[in-house]
Write an enzyme that holds these catalytic residues in place. Structure first.
Site, mmCIF file in Angstrom:
data_model
loop_
_atom_site.group_PDB
_atom_site.id
_atom_site.type_symbol
_atom_site.label_atom_id
_atom_site.label_comp_id
_atom_site.label_asym_id
_atom_site.label_seq_id
_atom_site.Cartn_x
_atom_site.Cartn_y
_atom_site.Cartn_z
ATOM 1 N N ASP A 34 57.457 7.073 -20.296
ATOM 2 C CA ASP A 34 58.233 8.328 -20.286
ATOM 3 C C ASP A 34 57.336 9.566 -20.228
ATOM 4 O O ASP A 34 57.819 10.690 -20.300
ATOM 5 C CB ASP A 34 59.139 8.400 -21.526
ATOM 6 N N GLY A 35 56.012 9.365 -20.147
ATOM 7 C CA GLY A 35 55.095 10.500 -20.018
ATOM 8 C C GLY A 35 54.456 10.924 -21.333
ATOM 9 O O GLY A 35 53.558 11.763 -21.345
ATOM 10 N N ARG A 89 43.721 33.998 -22.749
ATOM 11 C CA ARG A 89 43.921 35.265 -22.034
ATOM 12 C C ARG A 89 45.295 35.881 -22.302
ATOM 13 O O ARG A 89 45.517 37.046 -22.026
ATOM 14 C CB ARG A 89 43.678 35.068 -20.523
ATOM 15 N N GLN A 90 46.231 35.089 -22.825
ATOM 16 C CA GLN A 90 47.539 35.657 -23.219
ATOM 17 C C GLN A 90 47.462 35.907 -24.722
ATOM 18 O O GLN A 90 48.049 35.197 -25.535
ATOM 19 C CB GLN A 90 48.671 34.678 -22.868
ATOM 20 N N ASP A 159 32.757 43.202 -14.587
ATOM 21 C CA ASP A 159 33.510 44.264 -15.269
ATOM 22 C C ASP A 159 32.928 44.476 -16.666
ATOM 23 O O ASP A 159 32.066 43.703 -17.112
ATOM 24 C CB ASP A 159 35.019 43.932 -15.344
ATOM 25 N N LYS A 180 34.087 50.100 -10.770
ATOM 26 C CA LYS A 180 35.179 50.238 -9.794
ATOM 27 C C LYS A 180 35.514 51.703 -9.629
ATOM 28 O O LYS A 180 35.792 52.382 -10.612
ATOM 29 C CB LYS A 180 36.426 49.529 -10.342
ATOM 30 N N ASP A 206 30.418 35.709 -15.572
ATOM 31 C CA ASP A 206 31.701 36.015 -16.213
ATOM 32 C C ASP A 206 31.972 34.940 -17.272
ATOM 33 O O ASP A 206 31.326 33.897 -17.266
ATOM 34 C CB ASP A 206 32.820 36.041 -15.160
HETATM 35 C C1 R5P Z 1 39.315 38.193 -17.108
HETATM 36 O O1 R5P Z 1 39.405 39.160 -17.829
HETATM 37 C C2 R5P Z 1 38.229 37.169 -17.239
HETATM 38 O O2 R5P Z 1 37.105 37.674 -17.895
HETATM 39 C C3 R5P Z 1 37.827 36.648 -15.883
HETATM 40 O O3 R5P Z 1 37.266 37.717 -15.132
HETATM 41 C C4 R5P Z 1 39.031 36.129 -15.159
HETATM 42 O O4 R5P Z 1 39.716 35.225 -15.967
HETATM 43 C C5 R5P Z 1 38.620 35.436 -13.882
HETATM 44 O O5 R5P Z 1 39.777 34.990 -13.255
HETATM 45 P P1 R5P Z 1 39.770 34.683 -11.707
HETATM 46 O O6 R5P Z 1 38.641 33.709 -11.453
HETATM 47 O O7 R5P Z 1 41.126 34.079 -11.467
HETATM 48 O O8 R5P Z 1 39.579 35.961 -10.968
#
Ligand code: R5P
Length: 280
Positions: A34-35, A89-90, A159, A180, A206
Site C-alpha cells: 500500500d506504499g 526554505r519555507q 547573493d 543585482k 551557494d
Molecule cells: C535561496 O535563497 C537559496 O540560497 C538558493 O539560492 C536557492 O535555493 C537555489 O535554488 P535554485 O537552484 O532553484 O535557483
C-alpha cells in the site's frame, strides 16, 4: 555510542563511524504494497547513545527519520543528525494561509538533540523541541578548493545570503558577492560588487543548488565578464530535474558539493564535521 545509518545518508554514516571508532548499525527498509514504509535497525540500541544520520530531501526520507527515532526508543539518548533538512526554505508564511513547513517538520522530530548543516535559515533551529545546533561545512569546501589548482581563484556568492559561505570557502583568498541592479523595469544587471572576474577562475558558491536557476544566471553573467573556468560549489546538491544540464549549458565546468545529499558531485565529505560535533 552507535551510529545508525539512515537510508538517505548511508555513505556519510559509513564515513562517520570509523572516525569515532563506533559500531555502524545498518537499517533494513521495505515498502508495503500500500506504499507504507517499514524500517528496522539491525543491532542493539538498548542503553546506548545512538546517533541517527539521515538527510531529508524527500518526504519518504523524513518518514524514515521519524521511524528510526521511534525504533531507538530503548536508547539512553537519541541524537538526530540531519545533514540536509528539507523544507527549511519555507521558514515563514510568505502568504496568508501557508504552512510554516519547516516548523511543522521540525516539531515532529522527537530526539534528544539535533544537528543540521548549513540550514537555509538559523531561525529554523527554534522550531525544534530539543536542543538543535547548526554546523558549517564551508571551511571543508574551502579546503577542497585549495587542492584544485585554480588560476587566480575568485569565490563568488550569487547573493548576500551566501556571503559568509564565499568568505569562508575563500579561506583568506579573494571573494565577492554578485550585485543585482535594476537598469529598466524589464532589465536587471548583475556584476561582482568589488572585484573584476576577467581572466580568473571563478567558483560560485551557494548553500543549496536546487533547480540551478540562480547559479546558471550567475554563471552566464560571469562568462560575459570574461571569467576563465567557472566552477559551482554548494553544501547541499539537491540538483532537481535538469539542474546539472542547465548548469553545463550556462558554461559551468564542474559542480562540487558535499555529501549532505549523496550525489555523483559529492566530492567533499562532511564526516569530520559530524564526528567532531557528536563526540562532544
Ligand atoms: C535561496 O535563497 C537559496 O540560497 C538558493 O539560492 C536557492 O535555493 C537555489 O535554488 P535554485 O537552484 O532553484 O535557483
Amino acid at each position: 555510542m552507535k551510529i545508525v545509518s539512515g537510508p538517505a545518508s548511508q555513505s556519510l554514516s559509513a564515513r562517520v563511524a570509523p572516525l569515532l571508532g563506533c559500531e555502524l548499525l545498518k537499517v533494513e527498509t521495505k515498502v508495503f504494497p500500500d506504499g507504507e514504509a517499514y524500517v528496522r535497525v539491525l543491532g542493539e540500541t538498548k542503553g546506548e547513545k545512538v546517533v541517527i544520520i539521515q538527510s531529508t530531501p524527500t518526504n519518504a526520507d523524513f518518514v524514515h527519520l521519524l521511524q528510526l527515532i521511534d525504533a531507538c526508543d530503548d536508547a539512553k539518548k537519541v541524537v538526530a543528525v540531519i545533514p540536509y533538512f528539507g523544507y527549511a526554505r519555507q521558514d515563514k508564511k510568505f502568504q496568508p494561509g501557508e504552512a510554516v513547513s519547516a516548523r511543522a517538520i521540525a516539531k515532529a522530530i522527537d530526539a534528544d538533540a539535533v544537528y543540521t548543516i548549513n540550514l537555509h535559515s538559523d531561525s529554523v533551529l527554534e522550531f525544534f523541541r530539543c536542543r538543535a545546533k547548526n554546523l558549517d561545512a564551508s571551511p571543508l569546501v574551502g579546503d577542497f578548493l585549495k587542492t584544485m589548482k585554480l588560476r587566480r581563484p575568485l569565490v563568488i556568492a550569487p547573493d548576500d545570503g551566501a556571503e559568509s559561505l564565499a568568505r569562508n570557502a575563500a579561506a583568506g583568498g579573494d571573494w565577492d558577492v554578485l550585485d543585482k541592479k535594476r537598469v529598466t523595469s524589464y532589465k536587471v544587471e548583475m556584476s561582482p560588487k568589488k572585484l573584476d572576474a576577467a581572466n580568473r577562475d571563478v567558483v560560485i558558491i551557494d548553500d543549496i543548488v536546487s533547480t540551478g536557476g540562480t547559479i546558471a544566471e550567475a554563471a552566464r553573467i560571469l562568462k560575459e565578464s570574461k571569467a576563465e573556468d567557472i566552477y559551482v560549489t554548494c553544501v547541499h546538491p539537491v540538483l532537481a530535474a535538469d539542474a546539472v544540464a542547465k548548469l553545463s549549458s550556462a558554461g559551468v565546468k564542474k559542480v562540487i558539493a558535499t555529501d549532505t545529499i549523496e550525489k555523483d558531485v559529492s566530492a567533499v565529505s562532511v564526516a569530520p564535521l559530524v564526528a567532531g560535533a557528536v563526540k562532544k
